[in-house]
Structures are given as structure tokens and as C-alpha cells.
Design a protein around this motif. Structure first.
Motif, PDB file in Angstrom:
ATOM      1  N   TYR A  10      52.093 -31.208 -53.714  1.00  0.00           N
ATOM      2  CA  TYR A  10      50.743 -31.727 -53.935  1.00  0.00           C
ATOM      3  C   TYR A  10      50.425 -32.779 -52.871  1.00  0.00           C
ATOM      4  O   TYR A  10      51.321 -33.507 -52.428  1.00  0.00           O
ATOM      5  N   TYR A  11      49.185 -32.845 -52.480  1.00  0.00           N
ATOM      6  CA  TYR A  11      48.745 -33.928 -51.587  1.00  0.00           C
ATOM      7  C   TYR A  11      47.478 -34.519 -52.171  1.00  0.00           C
ATOM      8  O   TYR A  11      46.724 -33.844 -52.871  1.00  0.00           O
ATOM      9  N   THR A  12      47.236 -35.812 -51.900  1.00  0.00           N
ATOM     10  CA  THR A  12      46.251 -36.547 -52.695  1.00  0.00           C
ATOM     11  C   THR A  12      44.902 -36.768 -52.011  1.00  0.00           C
ATOM     12  O   THR A  12      43.926 -37.059 -52.694  1.00  0.00           O
ATOM     13  N   THR A  13      44.835 -36.683 -50.691  1.00  0.00           N
ATOM     14  CA  THR A  13      43.560 -36.861 -49.994  1.00  0.00           C
ATOM     15  C   THR A  13      43.422 -35.747 -48.956  1.00  0.00           C
ATOM     16  O   THR A  13      44.423 -35.274 -48.404  1.00  0.00           O
ATOM     17  N   PRO A  14      42.193 -35.303 -48.675  1.00  0.00           N
ATOM     18  CA  PRO A  14      42.014 -34.108 -47.833  1.00  0.00           C
ATOM     19  C   PRO A  14      42.530 -34.263 -46.409  1.00  0.00           C
ATOM     20  O   PRO A  14      42.836 -33.261 -45.765  1.00  0.00           O
ATOM     21  N   ASP A  15      42.637 -35.492 -45.907  1.00  0.00           N
ATOM     22  CA  ASP A  15      43.136 -35.677 -44.538  1.00  0.00           C
ATOM     23  C   ASP A  15      44.614 -35.313 -44.411  1.00  0.00           C
ATOM     24  O   ASP A  15      45.111 -35.101 -43.298  1.00  0.00           O
ATOM     25  N   ASP A  26      50.896 -23.077 -49.779  1.00  0.00           N
ATOM     26  CA  ASP A  26      50.555 -23.078 -51.199  1.00  0.00           C
ATOM     27  C   ASP A  26      50.382 -24.486 -51.762  1.00  0.00           C
ATOM     28  O   ASP A  26      50.205 -24.650 -52.975  1.00  0.00           O
ATOM     29  N   ALA A  27      50.424 -25.507 -50.911  1.00  0.00           N
ATOM     30  CA  ALA A  27      50.249 -26.887 -51.390  1.00  0.00           C
ATOM     31  C   ALA A  27      48.876 -27.040 -52.043  1.00  0.00           C
ATOM     32  O   ALA A  27      47.896 -26.406 -51.645  1.00  0.00           O
ATOM     33  N   VAL A  28      48.809 -27.916 -53.031  1.00  0.00           N
ATOM     34  CA  VAL A  28      47.605 -28.084 -53.843  1.00  0.00           C
ATOM     35  C   VAL A  28      47.069 -29.506 -53.684  1.00  0.00           C
ATOM     36  O   VAL A  28      47.828 -30.477 -53.741  1.00  0.00           O
ATOM     37  N   LEU A  29      45.759 -29.616 -53.484  1.00  0.00           N
ATOM     38  CA  LEU A  29      45.129 -30.928 -53.453  1.00  0.00           C
ATOM     39  C   LEU A  29      45.054 -31.477 -54.876  1.00  0.00           C
ATOM     40  O   LEU A  29      44.358 -30.913 -55.736  1.00  0.00           O
ATOM     41  N   GLN A  30      45.803 -32.526 -55.137  1.00  0.00           N
ATOM     42  CA  GLN A  30      45.768 -33.234 -56.417  1.00  0.00           C
ATOM     43  C   GLN A  30      45.013 -34.533 -56.173  1.00  0.00           C
ATOM     44  O   GLN A  30      45.559 -35.470 -55.610  1.00  0.00           O
ATOM     45  N   PRO A  31      43.732 -34.603 -56.529  1.00  0.00           N
ATOM     46  CA  PRO A  31      42.916 -35.754 -56.143  1.00  0.00           C
ATOM     47  C   PRO A  31      43.462 -37.086 -56.669  1.00  0.00           C
ATOM     48  O   PRO A  31      44.122 -37.147 -57.713  1.00  0.00           O
ATOM     49  N   VAL A  32      43.164 -38.128 -55.920  1.00  0.00           N
ATOM     50  CA  VAL A  32      43.456 -39.490 -56.360  1.00  0.00           C
ATOM     51  C   VAL A  32      42.883 -39.687 -57.755  1.00  0.00           C
ATOM     52  O   VAL A  32      41.775 -39.241 -58.060  1.00  0.00           O
ATOM     53  N   ILE A  33      43.625 -40.355 -58.613  1.00  0.00           N
ATOM     54  CA  ILE A  33      43.183 -40.581 -59.992  1.00  0.00           C
ATOM     55  C   ILE A  33      42.527 -41.957 -60.111  1.00  0.00           C
ATOM     56  O   ILE A  33      43.115 -42.970 -59.733  1.00  0.00           O
ATOM     57  N   VAL A  34      41.319 -41.969 -60.618  1.00  0.00           N
ATOM     58  CA  VAL A  34      40.575 -43.204 -60.866  1.00  0.00           C
ATOM     59  C   VAL A  34      39.976 -43.118 -62.264  1.00  0.00           C
ATOM     60  O   VAL A  34      39.236 -42.181 -62.569  1.00  0.00           O
ATOM     61  N   GLN A 152      35.370 -32.421 -41.091  1.00  0.00           N
ATOM     62  CA  GLN A 152      36.554 -31.566 -41.035  1.00  0.00           C
ATOM     63  C   GLN A 152      37.264 -31.543 -42.385  1.00  0.00           C
ATOM     64  O   GLN A 152      37.844 -30.527 -42.776  1.00  0.00           O
ATOM     65  N   TRP A 153      37.223 -32.671 -43.093  1.00  0.00           N
ATOM     66  CA  TRP A 153      37.916 -32.781 -44.374  1.00  0.00           C
ATOM     67  C   TRP A 153      36.980 -32.568 -45.555  1.00  0.00           C
ATOM     68  O   TRP A 153      37.379 -32.023 -46.580  1.00  0.00           O
ATOM     69  N   TYR A 154      35.735 -33.016 -45.411  1.00  0.00           N
ATOM     70  CA  TYR A 154      34.777 -32.881 -46.506  1.00  0.00           C
ATOM     71  C   TYR A 154      33.922 -31.642 -46.243  1.00  0.00           C
ATOM     72  O   TYR A 154      32.739 -31.709 -45.948  1.00  0.00           O
ATOM     73  N   ASP A 155      34.610 -30.494 -46.384  1.00  0.00           N
ATOM     74  CA  ASP A 155      34.019 -29.216 -46.011  1.00  0.00           C
ATOM     75  C   ASP A 155      33.615 -28.379 -47.212  1.00  0.00           C
ATOM     76  O   ASP A 155      33.188 -27.242 -47.067  1.00  0.00           O
ATOM     77  N   GLY A 156      33.773 -28.940 -48.420  1.00  0.00           N
ATOM     78  CA  GLY A 156      33.364 -28.223 -49.620  1.00  0.00           C
ATOM     79  C   GLY A 156      34.378 -27.247 -50.151  1.00  0.00           C
ATOM     80  O   GLY A 156      34.112 -26.553 -51.136  1.00  0.00           O
ATOM     81  N   ALA A 157      35.566 -27.188 -49.533  1.00  0.00           N
ATOM     82  CA  ALA A 157      36.576 -26.237 -49.988  1.00  0.00           C
ATOM     83  C   ALA A 157      37.152 -26.607 -51.348  1.00  0.00           C
ATOM     84  O   ALA A 157      37.679 -25.764 -52.059  1.00  0.00           O
ATOM     85  N   HIS A 158      37.053 -27.862 -51.716  1.00  0.00           N
ATOM     86  CA  HIS A 158      37.532 -28.355 -53.011  1.00  0.00           C
ATOM     87  C   HIS A 158      36.402 -29.165 -53.627  1.00  0.00           C
ATOM     88  O   HIS A 158      35.607 -29.791 -52.900  1.00  0.00           O
ATOM     89  N   PRO A 159      36.272 -29.191 -54.961  1.00  0.00           N
ATOM     90  CA  PRO A 159      35.162 -29.943 -55.579  1.00  0.00           C
ATOM     91  C   PRO A 159      35.071 -31.400 -55.142  1.00  0.00           C
ATOM     92  O   PRO A 159      33.970 -31.957 -55.103  1.00  0.00           O
ATOM     93  N   THR A 160      36.200 -32.015 -54.824  1.00  0.00           N
ATOM     94  CA  THR A 160      36.148 -33.427 -54.425  1.00  0.00           C
ATOM     95  C   THR A 160      35.739 -33.610 -52.973  1.00  0.00           C
ATOM     96  O   THR A 160      35.626 -34.735 -52.506  1.00  0.00           O
ATOM     97  N   THR A 161      35.493 -32.506 -52.248  1.00  0.00           N
ATOM     98  CA  THR A 161      35.071 -32.627 -50.847  1.00  0.00           C
ATOM     99  C   THR A 161      33.655 -32.115 -50.630  1.00  0.00           C
ATOM    100  O   THR A 161      33.239 -31.905 -49.496  1.00  0.00           O
ATOM    101  N   ARG A 162      32.901 -31.924 -51.708  1.00  0.00           N
ATOM    102  CA  ARG A 162      31.499 -31.517 -51.561  1.00  0.00           C
ATOM    103  C   ARG A 162      30.621 -32.328 -52.510  1.00  0.00           C
ATOM    104  O   ARG A 162      31.072 -32.794 -53.544  1.00  0.00           O
ATOM    105  N   ASP A 163      29.390 -32.495 -52.106  1.00  0.00           N
ATOM    106  CA  ASP A 163      28.406 -33.231 -52.908  1.00  0.00           C
ATOM    107  C   ASP A 163      28.911 -34.620 -53.276  1.00  0.00           C
ATOM    108  O   ASP A 163      28.685 -35.112 -54.399  1.00  0.00           O
ATOM    109  N   VAL A 164      29.606 -35.272 -52.337  1.00  0.00           N
ATOM    110  CA  VAL A 164      30.123 -36.611 -52.604  1.00  0.00           C
ATOM    111  C   VAL A 164      28.957 -37.599 -52.612  1.00  0.00           C
ATOM    112  O   VAL A 164      28.160 -37.630 -51.666  1.00  0.00           O
ATOM    113  N   PRO A 165      28.803 -38.400 -53.659  1.00  0.00           N
ATOM    114  CA  PRO A 165      27.629 -39.266 -53.786  1.00  0.00           C
ATOM    115  C   PRO A 165      27.736 -40.537 -52.947  1.00  0.00           C
ATOM    116  O   PRO A 165      27.979 -41.636 -53.446  1.00  0.00           O
TER     117      PRO A 165
END
Length: 208
Positions: A10-15, A26-34, A152-165
């Protein structure tokens, strides 16, 4: 070897994808928990001067030189009509205070940090192009966040990388400083980020 042989990665940030995916596709983006329930609700911007908060430390790995460039332009544009605050943390902190009048806050408990974040009229994220915990906590508290996201990182491939407010949003790194300064002006003219707390809860909460 550890990454290649691990059962799950797992990796925690898209960079971090570029450092991981060649070894483990097969690594999975596990978003930072807040947890937004641990954050104070935004109450800045009413009364007193317009307050710009820099929530990250003043170090090279946070884009320190670009942070200082943003400060230089903001002071040239707005003088003392705006208050700027940041943490007394990082190699660039003394210069931020000395040259640009940044009010430095000592390092503090997480609860105090969350309360401080909530007092800002606006927060300016780190200059790396990638959101960390501090930026997510600013959004989660309801503060309008200005952040130049690397497309390059906020490309919409994962929900946390698209429509960021955020204001500024995905821009080329070379355009980051100008985009951030322009966004500060937009907030001064009344523009705000809406729905940030809900977005963080939906994508970064412990439950999610």
C-alpha cells in the motif's frame, strides 16, 4: 526485496506511485486517514485582518523556496493589510518571519494545531504538488485551501485524485506560484471552497 516479496503493498499519497508501481504493479493507494471529528470547525474570516495560514513546515521537502516566493509576492501585493501565520518549524522559518513578517506559532499539540488551522481565512498548502495530512486537515476543518496540485498525480485515476476541493487545482509545477497568488486574490474577493469537510469525510475518514 521487501516490497517485491510482500503479500500486499500500500502507498499513502499519489506521488509515491512512481516509486512503487515498477516493483509492484498491484500496489494499492491507501489514502491518508483524517478524522474530521477530531478537527475544529472553521471560524476564521469574521472580524480582524484577513489571515493567510501556511500549515506546513518551511523546509525544502515541502517546497520551501517556492513558499518564500509566494510570501514575497503576497507582501508586495497586499502589504500589511493581510496577516500571515505559519509554524516555527523548518529551515526557512527565520527568513519567513524576518523578511516577510510571518507570525510564527510554536509547534503544538494536534488539538491546538487543529484549532489554529480553523482560525485562518485561507490556508496555503505545501509547494510539492501533493497534499499531505496538513492540507487535508485544513480542508476537513472547512478552511478554503489553496493548493497547486501536480496534474501528473491528480489525474482522476483514484477518487482522492479527482474533484479535490481546492483553489488553484491541477496546474503545471512551473505555474504553481502564480496560480496560488491569483487564488489568494480570489478568496479576498469572496470566493470560497465549499464541501471540503464532506469530501475529506467521504474519501479519507477511518470508515472509508
Amino acid at each position: 526485496d521487501a516490497v517485491r516479496r510482500a503479500r500486499d503493498v500500500y502507498y499513502t499519497t499519489p506521488d509515491l506511485a512512481e516509486h512503487v508501481m515498477d516493483l509492484r504493479p498491484d500496489a494499492v493507494l491507501q489514502p491518508v486517514i483524517v478524522d474530521v471529528e477530531e478537527l475544529a470547525a472553521h471560524h476564521g474570516g469574521s472580524g480582524g485582518p484577513f489571515r493567510v495560514i501556511f500549515p506546513s513546515r518551511w523546509d525544502a521537502d515541502k517546497g520551501g523556496d517556492l513558499q518564500l516566493e509566494v510570501l514575497r509576492i503576497l507582501r508586495a501585493a497586499y502589504g500589511d493589510s493581510i496577516a500571515i501565520e505559519g509554524l516555527q518549524w523548518g529551515e526557512g522559518a527565520p527568513r519567513a518571519a524576518r523578511d516577510y513578517g510571518v507570525g510564527l506559532r510554536p509547534r503544538m499539540t494536534h488539538a491546538d494545531y487543529a484549532r489554529w488551522l480553523a482560525t485562518g481565512s485561507v490556508a496555503v498548502g505545501q509547494m510539492t504538488g501533493c497534499m499531505g495530512v496538513s492540507e487535508l486537515e485544513a480542508i476537513g476543518s472547512g478552511v478554503s485551501l489553496i493548493m497547486a496540485l501536480n496534474p501528473q498525480w491528480y489525474d482522476g485515476a483514484h477518487p482522492t485524485t479527482r474533484d479535490v476541493p481546492v483553489l488553484a487545482g491541477p496546474v503545471a509545477p512551473a505555474e504553481a506560484v502564480d496560480a496560488i497568488v491569483e487564488a489568494v486574490g480570489q478568496v479576498l474577493n469572496g470566493e470560497r471552497v465549499n464541501g471540503g469537510r464532506q469530501w475529506v469525510a467521504e474519501h479519507h475518514s477511518p470508515a472509508a
